[in-house]
Structures are given as C-alpha cells and as structure tokens.
Design a protein around this motif. Structure first.
Motif, PDB file in Angstrom:
ATOM      1  N   GLN A   2      60.582 -24.972 -89.140  1.00  0.00           N
ATOM      2  CA  GLN A   2      59.282 -25.725 -89.615  1.00  0.00           C
ATOM      3  C   GLN A   2      58.693 -25.141 -91.162  1.00  0.00           C
ATOM      4  OE1 GLN A   2      58.095 -28.519 -88.543  1.00  0.00           O
ATOM      5  NE2 GLN A   2      59.200 -29.043 -86.825  1.00  0.00           N
ATOM      6  N   HIS A   3      58.279 -26.058 -91.617  1.00  0.00           N
ATOM      7  CA  HIS A   3      57.625 -25.367 -93.029  1.00  0.00           C
ATOM      8  C   HIS A   3      56.393 -24.790 -92.601  1.00  0.00           C
ATOM      9  CE1 HIS A   3      54.527 -26.270 -96.331  1.00  0.00           C
ATOM     10  NE2 HIS A   3      55.640 -25.925 -97.007  1.00  0.00           N
ATOM     11  N   VAL A   4      56.011 -23.791 -93.067  1.00  0.00           N
ATOM     12  CA  VAL A   4      54.967 -22.950 -93.046  1.00  0.00           C
ATOM     13  C   VAL A   4      54.085 -22.871 -93.927  1.00  0.00           C
ATOM     14  CG1 VAL A   4      54.004 -20.517 -92.196  1.00  0.00           C
ATOM     15  CG2 VAL A   4      56.199 -21.573 -91.179  1.00  0.00           C
ATOM     16  N   LYS A   5      52.858 -23.227 -93.960  1.00  0.00           N
ATOM     17  CA  LYS A   5      51.716 -22.945 -95.037  1.00  0.00           C
ATOM     18  C   LYS A   5      50.713 -22.134 -94.436  1.00  0.00           C
ATOM     19  CE  LYS A   5      49.183 -26.647 -96.054  1.00  0.00           C
ATOM     20  NZ  LYS A   5      48.796 -27.946 -96.918  1.00  0.00           N
ATOM     21  N   ILE A   6      50.224 -21.202 -95.561  1.00  0.00           N
ATOM     22  CA  ILE A   6      49.360 -20.176 -95.137  1.00  0.00           C
ATOM     23  C   ILE A   6      48.149 -19.876 -96.204  1.00  0.00           C
ATOM     24  CG2 ILE A   6      50.779 -18.284 -95.541  1.00  0.00           C
ATOM     25  CD1 ILE A   6      49.093 -16.677 -93.487  1.00  0.00           C
ATOM     26  N   TYR A   7      46.911 -20.229 -96.094  1.00  0.00           N
ATOM     27  CA  TYR A   7      45.993 -19.910 -96.869  1.00  0.00           C
ATOM     28  C   TYR A   7      45.512 -18.539 -96.432  1.00  0.00           C
ATOM     29  CZ  TYR A   7      45.336 -24.920 -97.520  1.00  0.00           C
ATOM     30  OH  TYR A   7      45.454 -26.166 -97.829  1.00  0.00           O
ATOM     31  N   THR A   8      45.696 -17.690 -97.719  1.00  0.00           N
ATOM     32  CA  THR A   8      45.402 -16.311 -97.773  1.00  0.00           C
ATOM     33  C   THR A   8      44.575 -15.650 -98.924  1.00  0.00           C
ATOM     34  OG1 THR A   8      47.039 -15.588 -99.218  1.00  0.00           O
ATOM     35  CG2 THR A   8      47.514 -15.913 -96.880  1.00  0.00           C
ATOM     36  N   THR A   9      44.290 -14.524 -99.103  1.00  0.00           N
ATOM     37  CA  THR A   9      43.756 -13.725-100.160  1.00  0.00           C
ATOM     38  C   THR A   9      44.373 -12.582-100.264  1.00  0.00           C
ATOM     39  OG1 THR A   9      42.134 -12.318 -98.905  1.00  0.00           O
ATOM     40  CG2 THR A   9      41.314 -14.580 -99.880  1.00  0.00           C
ATOM     41  N   GLY A  10      44.298 -11.878-101.496  1.00  0.00           N
ATOM     42  CA  GLY A  10      45.179 -10.721-101.731  1.00  0.00           C
ATOM     43  C   GLY A  10      44.918  -9.431-101.049  1.00  0.00           C
ATOM     44  N   THR A  11      43.799  -9.376-100.195  1.00  0.00           N
ATOM     45  CA  THR A  11      43.393  -7.995 -99.750  1.00  0.00           C
ATOM     46  C   THR A  11      43.146  -8.230 -98.268  1.00  0.00           C
ATOM     47  OG1 THR A  11      41.112  -8.616-100.347  1.00  0.00           O
ATOM     48  CG2 THR A  11      42.495  -7.085-101.892  1.00  0.00           C
ATOM     49  N   CYS A  12      43.161  -9.287 -97.636  1.00  0.00           N
ATOM     50  CA  CYS A  12      42.945  -9.616 -96.280  1.00  0.00           C
ATOM     51  C   CYS A  12      43.940  -8.960 -95.135  1.00  0.00           C
ATOM     52  CB  CYS A  12      42.826 -11.243 -96.171  1.00  0.00           C
ATOM     53  SG  CYS A  12      42.798 -11.738 -94.332  1.00  0.00           S
ATOM     54  N   PRO A  13      43.580  -8.063 -94.462  1.00  0.00           N
ATOM     55  CA  PRO A  13      44.502  -7.333 -93.495  1.00  0.00           C
ATOM     56  C   PRO A  13      44.847  -8.405 -92.470  1.00  0.00           C
ATOM     57  CG  PRO A  13      42.107  -6.659 -93.048  1.00  0.00           C
ATOM     58  CD  PRO A  13      42.102  -7.439 -94.379  1.00  0.00           C
ATOM     59  N   TYR A  14      44.203  -9.454 -91.978  1.00  0.00           N
ATOM     60  CA  TYR A  14      44.576 -10.491 -90.861  1.00  0.00           C
ATOM     61  C   TYR A  14      45.639 -11.303 -91.522  1.00  0.00           C
ATOM     62  CZ  TYR A  14      40.501  -8.967 -88.622  1.00  0.00           C
ATOM     63  OH  TYR A  14      39.596  -8.013 -87.849  1.00  0.00           O
ATOM     64  N   CYS A  15      45.324 -11.585 -93.048  1.00  0.00           N
ATOM     65  CA  CYS A  15      46.667 -12.421 -93.610  1.00  0.00           C
ATOM     66  C   CYS A  15      48.006 -11.582 -93.792  1.00  0.00           C
ATOM     67  CB  CYS A  15      46.283 -12.630 -95.343  1.00  0.00           C
ATOM     68  SG  CYS A  15      44.553 -13.617 -95.382  1.00  0.00           S
ATOM     69  N   ILE A  16      47.831  -9.926 -93.974  1.00  0.00           N
ATOM     70  CA  ILE A  16      49.082  -9.386 -94.208  1.00  0.00           C
ATOM     71  C   ILE A  16      49.557  -9.338 -92.668  1.00  0.00           C
ATOM     72  CG2 ILE A  16      49.856  -7.340 -94.352  1.00  0.00           C
ATOM     73  CD1 ILE A  16      47.618  -6.987 -96.613  1.00  0.00           C
ATOM     74  N   ARG A  17      48.870  -9.293 -91.652  1.00  0.00           N
ATOM     75  CA  ARG A  17      49.300  -9.086 -90.275  1.00  0.00           C
ATOM     76  C   ARG A  17      50.003 -10.344 -89.854  1.00  0.00           C
ATOM     77  NH1 ARG A  17      52.536  -8.350 -87.168  1.00  0.00           N
ATOM     78  NH2 ARG A  17      52.175  -7.950 -84.953  1.00  0.00           N
ATOM     79  N   ALA A  18      49.250 -11.636 -90.364  1.00  0.00           N
ATOM     80  CA  ALA A  18      49.785 -12.974 -89.799  1.00  0.00           C
ATOM     81  C   ALA A  18      51.326 -13.000 -90.611  1.00  0.00           C
ATOM     82  CB  ALA A  18      48.920 -14.256 -90.299  1.00  0.00           C
ATOM     83  N   LYS A  19      51.579 -12.837 -91.721  1.00  0.00           N
ATOM     84  CA  LYS A  19      52.698 -12.865 -92.716  1.00  0.00           C
ATOM     85  C   LYS A  19      53.742 -12.051 -91.858  1.00  0.00           C
ATOM     86  CE  LYS A  19      51.037 -12.376 -96.559  1.00  0.00           C
ATOM     87  NZ  LYS A  19      50.886 -12.261 -98.159  1.00  0.00           N
ATOM     88  N   GLN A  20      53.373 -11.005 -91.304  1.00  0.00           N
ATOM     89  CA  GLN A  20      54.399  -9.760 -90.818  1.00  0.00           C
ATOM     90  C   GLN A  20      54.723 -10.368 -89.603  1.00  0.00           C
ATOM     91  OE1 GLN A  20      51.974  -6.253 -90.372  1.00  0.00           O
ATOM     92  NE2 GLN A  20      52.818  -5.238 -92.076  1.00  0.00           N
ATOM     93  N   LEU A  21      53.990 -10.891 -88.733  1.00  0.00           N
ATOM     94  CA  LEU A  21      54.354 -11.616 -87.262  1.00  0.00           C
ATOM     95  C   LEU A  21      55.158 -12.909 -87.767  1.00  0.00           C
ATOM     96  CD1 LEU A  21      54.170 -11.842 -84.264  1.00  0.00           C
ATOM     97  CD2 LEU A  21      52.037 -13.378 -84.699  1.00  0.00           C
TER      98      LEU A  21
END
Length: 86
Positions: A2-21
């Motif tokens: 499926q297509h994955v879309k994620i709204y992030t900021t450059g320094t957000c640790p939760y964004c980084i963790r979500a992208k890792q998962l």
C-alpha cells in the motif's frame, strides 16, 4: 504494498522511529511531507486528522495515527496485513 504517507518534521524522534518500523516491515518508498518546511501542510494535516502532532501516518486510505498508534497496530499483528492491502 500500500501507499504510505507520513507527515513529519526533521527532528522528531517519533517520526524517525515510525519510519524505522515501516522500513522493518518492508516499506521501501513512502511519501514524506515535512510540515516544518511547509507550514501550510501542517494545517492540511490538522484538518484531515484533527491532530497537530507528528508523525501522522496514512497507509492506503487508512489514517493509522501517530507513532504510538503505529506501534500498537504492529504489536497486535495488524500492520503487515494493512501494508499488504489485506
């Protein structure tokens, strides 16, 4: 996949963790929208989700929520089927 879309900021640790998962679950391409670089996109995100925090994750047409929501979905075995479109 499926297509994955994620709204992030450059320094957000939760964004980084979500992208890792997501990467661990086989996502090789995602549409990343950096709301710190495009503030109007944060307003768009808030209007769509009712939330102002990042990350906000969409898989296909489903709003998964934030990092904690993504991790909970994975823990109960729902992430892989959603990614596969099952």
């Amino acid at each position: 996949m499926q297509h994955v879309k994620i709204y992030t900021t450059g320094t957000c640790p939760y964004c980084i963790r979500a992208k890792q998962l997501l990467a661990e679950r086989g996502v090789t391409q995602l549409e990343e929208i950096r709301v710190d670089l495009a503030p109007q996109r944060r307003a768009e995100m808030a209007e769509i989700t009712g939330r102002r925090t990042v990350p906000q994750i969409f898989i296909g047409g489903t709003h998964v929520g934030g990092c904690d929501d993504l991790m909970a979905l994975d823990a109960r075995g729902g992430l892989t089927p959603l990614l596969q479109g099952d």
